[in-house]
Design an enzyme around this catalytic site. Structure first.
Site, PDB file in Angstrom:
ATOM      1  N   ASP A   1       0.822  -1.204   0.000  1.00  0.00           N
ATOM      2  CA  ASP A   1       0.000   0.000   0.000  1.00  0.00           C
ATOM      3  C   ASP A   1       0.860   1.259   0.000  1.00  0.00           C
ATOM      4  O   ASP A   1       1.944   1.289   0.584  1.00  0.00           O
ATOM      5  CB  ASP A   1      -0.895  -0.008   1.247  1.00  0.00           C
ATOM      6  CG  ASP A   1      -1.808   1.195   1.325  1.00  0.00           C
ATOM      7  OD1 ASP A   1      -2.614   1.373   0.396  1.00  0.00           O
ATOM      8  OD2 ASP A   1      -1.706   1.962   2.297  1.00  0.00           O
TER       9      ASP A   1
ATOM     10  N   GLU B   1       0.915  -0.560  -5.223  1.00  0.00           N
ATOM     11  CA  GLU B   1      -0.046   0.516  -5.436  1.00  0.00           C
ATOM     12  C   GLU B   1       0.782   1.798  -5.551  1.00  0.00           C
ATOM     13  O   GLU B   1       1.160   2.393  -4.546  1.00  0.00           O
ATOM     14  CB  GLU B   1      -1.046   0.618  -4.281  1.00  0.00           C
ATOM     15  CG  GLU B   1      -2.165   1.586  -4.583  1.00  0.00           C
ATOM     16  CD  GLU B   1      -2.520   2.503  -3.423  1.00  0.00           C
ATOM     17  OE1 GLU B   1      -3.526   3.220  -3.537  1.00  0.00           O
ATOM     18  OE2 GLU B   1      -1.800   2.522  -2.416  1.00  0.00           O
TER      19      GLU B   1
END
Length: 729
Positions: A408, A461
């Site tokens: 993330d 990401e």
């Protein structure tokens, strides 16, 4: 006898070296003394393990729970137990933690200090273990924690009335690691660390950074749990994750996929009984879980985690999570976890100012405080912190058999000026904006996983143009296998939001992604981020009435599944959930009783199956040789067409009509080779809720008539707001 100064320091939990005074010690004359600090005790006897006989009675110092006494007629050290009578009337026969020597090896401490320990989770945290063998084997738990600036660290928990005086730990030299074996502590006991900071302040009780289990919020204690056994990844799982294989990911939030009627979560076993079969039945290849590591706040969806080694207690214990992973594997699904090494919340029981200093975080708030999320940023350049993070990645893959990690907020890690105005960030040593320490951490993570867990995937990401995210580290890349294609998602959703009459003016938004489609290895992601915070659902982003919204969505899914790149779809969007995702409620499963929503779900399932079964649609997802435009400039018609190839002679044609105008007799130039084509999927089919216009059952014979730049062509019907996928007949 112990000096008054030492006795008072023990009582105040300020003694710098409790092992020097507690336990069994010889005085200058060679006589053996035993000392124990036991608040709540009224009498203490020393019992020889070899004989089971009492060999000494310890006396309490005046007004202190400090017991000491001479062991008569003994000159050599011996194994003993303490028989303790408590003021509540009960009694215990316990081993003395201060009679046990160091258990952590010097090599472990050395490798941890230099940041090269592959498995720090084997040395730090709470490890249940048994010392010795036979009838006198001693079961307990070895605790170890890194707190280099602490003046004293104690283990507190259910086994010692949460009293920081009872179990102060041993400092292991310059390593900053403290350790203690506690015979009374066992699996299931709650515990924390009580830390005396460098300034002499007792900090709020700290949870264990390496805990393998934790209390359900609002509780914040760590829980002693066994170290999971290593899980070998099956050969078929390794093959399933190679780049030439289809990867279609179902992203989900475990707390809101299903719920009980009274609002309770389904636990891991309940999820295992239903979710893998559902996801596999829709043809997905992987499940991706929003972060399931322990976190204090439900509303963070797990992205503000404080337990990078502990599956959250919300859905059951670690063993139950393992059963869920096994159930996914049994249905042929890979399991991907969202992993958050970028930042952590400021909760007092967590990592913030862990030993009274900026230990896990950067000390300078220009480096260490994240403005967007009010969180703290890991000090990526500190070796022990990097070891903590890399170890966590390996832990999930190696100990639970996880097939991949989606990392993330990578962009926030890569740049020191991320979301910071000029003058409020600290340049790197070269004066640049790149966070060199974070880059080194990400590369190290990729290399360790590649070495120790070959076949495990890393997804980034990452929303910027940082180069070579998915290139191997030996070629100068970050080492990820795939990068989420955020640009593709933004552009195509912007196009689909437009009324069809205006789409001609935004035609390039659908084709621009192919300009850079093979610069990285991409995943086309329609994730949870697109259906929260007032963005609505994918269905409600589409223009028109209810029929047109559904048709637009099915056409978009066809465009996505026919487009180069692996696929990811967030839960609920597979059946066209009209409402925005609510993490506090389950998905609106009742919608599947309506033909329109059931049709969207069936369309997604058929797209997945076609994508998996047809090599031309996936084998060269990340290679420009697998794609060629057939029609890219028909902006007045809002029509696109292209061919997909597998490099072994297989081809598929994808044609999209993004207007509500059906186009019968449409002539399309096609590649030479196949003599005829057939319609393998039509997103306008009646079974999907469409108008059932198209070419079902027809053989589209290739004719020697030039069209759209080709020497041969086919004539077909383009349904309204629809995608067709054609295969050789």
């Amino acid at each position: 006898m112990l000096t008054d100064h030492d006795a008072q320091a023990l009582l105040n939990a300020h003694h710098p070296d409790p092992f020097a005074v507690l336990g069994l010690h010889a005085d200058a004359d060679g006589r053996l003394w035993v000392r124990a600090l036991l608040p709540g005790a009224t009498a203490v006897e020393v019992v020889a393990v070899a004989t089971g006989q009492r060999v000494a009675t310890l006396s309490a110092r005046a007004d202190m729970p400090l017991f000491e006494g001479l062991v008569p007629r003994r000159k050599l050290r011996f194994d003993y137990r303490l028989r303790i009578t408590w003021d509540h009337g009960g009694s215990s026969l316990l081993a003395d933690p201060y009679a046990i020597g160091p258990l952590l090896g010097d090599a472990d401490l050395h490798y941890f200090a230099e940041g090269s320990h592959l498995r720090p989770f084997e040395m730090l945290g709470a490890l249940p273990m048994t010392l010795g063998e036979g009838p006198h084997a001693l079961a307990g738990t070895r605790f170890a924690v890194w707190a280099p600036d602490a003046r004293r660290v104690s283990v507190v928990g259910d086994f010692n009335a949460w009293d920081g005086r009872r179990h102060p730990m041993r400092a292991r030299g310059s390593s900053g690691v403290w350790e203690l074996f506690i015979p009374a502590a066992g699996v299931g006991d709650r515990y924390k660390f009580e830390i005396l900071g460098a300034a002499g302040q007792v900090l709020p009780l700290k949870a264990d950074p390496y805990a393998r289990a934790a209390e359900l919020r609002p509780g914040t204690a760590s829980i002693i749990a066994p170290l999971p056994q290593r899980r070998e990844r099956a050969p078929e799982r390794r093959v399933a994750d190679t780049r030439g294989q289809p990867i279609s990911v179902y992203e989900l939030h475990a707390g809101s996929w299903r719920r009980h009627p009274d609002g309770r979560w389904h636990d891991w076993d309940e999820l295992a009984a239903a979710l893998p079969a559902y996801v596999a039945g829709l043809g997905f290849t992987h499940v991706e879980l929003l972060p399931i590591s322990e976190h204090p706040f439900d509303g963070s969806w797990g992205y503000q985690t404080l337990g990078l080694y502990a599956p959250t207690a919300r859905f059951g214990g670690p063993e139950a999570f393992q059963r869920f992973v096994d159930a996914c594997h049994a249905h042929g699904l890979g399991v991907v976890l969202d992993w958050v090494p970028a930042h952590f919340p400021t909760d007092a029981h967590g990592l913030a100012q862990f030993d009274g200093s900026a230990l896990y975080e950067y000390a300078d708030p220009r480096e260490g405080f994240h403005r967007d999320w009010n969180t703290l940023i890991y000090n990526f350049g500190r070796r022990e912190v990097a070891n903590f993070l890399v170890g966590s990645a390996l832990y999930w893959v190696e100990r639970y058999g996880i097939d991949g990690l989606r990392v993330d907020a990578v962009a926030s890690m890569l740049y020191r000026d991320y979301s910071r105005p000029a003058g409020e960030w600290v340049p790197n040593v070269h004066g640049g904006r790149e966070n060199l320490e974070a880059i080194a951490l990400l590369r190290r993570t990729a290399e360790v996983l590649g070495q120790e867990a070959p076949g495990a995937l890393l997804f980034a990401e990452e929303s910027t143009a940082f180069p070579q995210v998915s290139a191997p580290t030996f070629a100068g890349g970050l080492g990820f296998h795939y990068k989420w294609n955020m640009g593709w998602m933004h552009d195509t959703l912007a196009y689909l939001r437009e009324d069809p009459v205006n789409r001609r003016w935004h035609h390039d938004k659908m084709s621009f992604g192919l300009v850079y489609a093979f610069s990285e290895h991409f995943v086309l992601a329609l994730s949870h981020d697109e259906v929260v915070h007032g963005k609505g659902s994918l269905l409600t982003k589409m223009p028109g009435d209810a029929w047109q919204q559904a048709a637009n969505l099915r056409a978009y899914y066809g465009f996505m599944w026919g487009h180069p790149g692996k696929k990811l779809l967030f839960m609920g969007q597979e059946f066209g959930q009209p409402s925005e995702w609510n993490h506090d409620a389950e998905l609106p499963w009742g919608l599947l009783g309506q033909p329109r929503h059931a049709g969207i779900q069936r369309c997604v399932a058929d797209l997945n199956r076609l994508y998996r079964d047809e090599p031309a649609l996936h084998a060269l997802d990340c290679d420009g040789a697998g794609f060629e435009w057939l029609l890219v400039d028909a902006r007045e018609l809002s029509v696109f067409a292209w061919v997909r190839r597998d490099g072994q002679g297989r081809e598929a044609i994808v044609v999209c009509n993004f207007t509500p105008v059906p186009r019968p007799g449409f002539r399309l130039g096609v590649p030479a080779g196949a003599g005829a084509w057939r319609e393998a999927l039509n997103s306008d089919a009646a079974v999907y809720g469409g108008s059932n216009q198209g070419n079902g059952g027809q053989t589209l014979v290739v004719q020697a008539e030039p069209a759209t730049g080709r020497g041969q062509s086919i004539t077909l019907t383009l349904p309204p707001l629809a995608t067709l996928i054609l295969l050789p007949a």
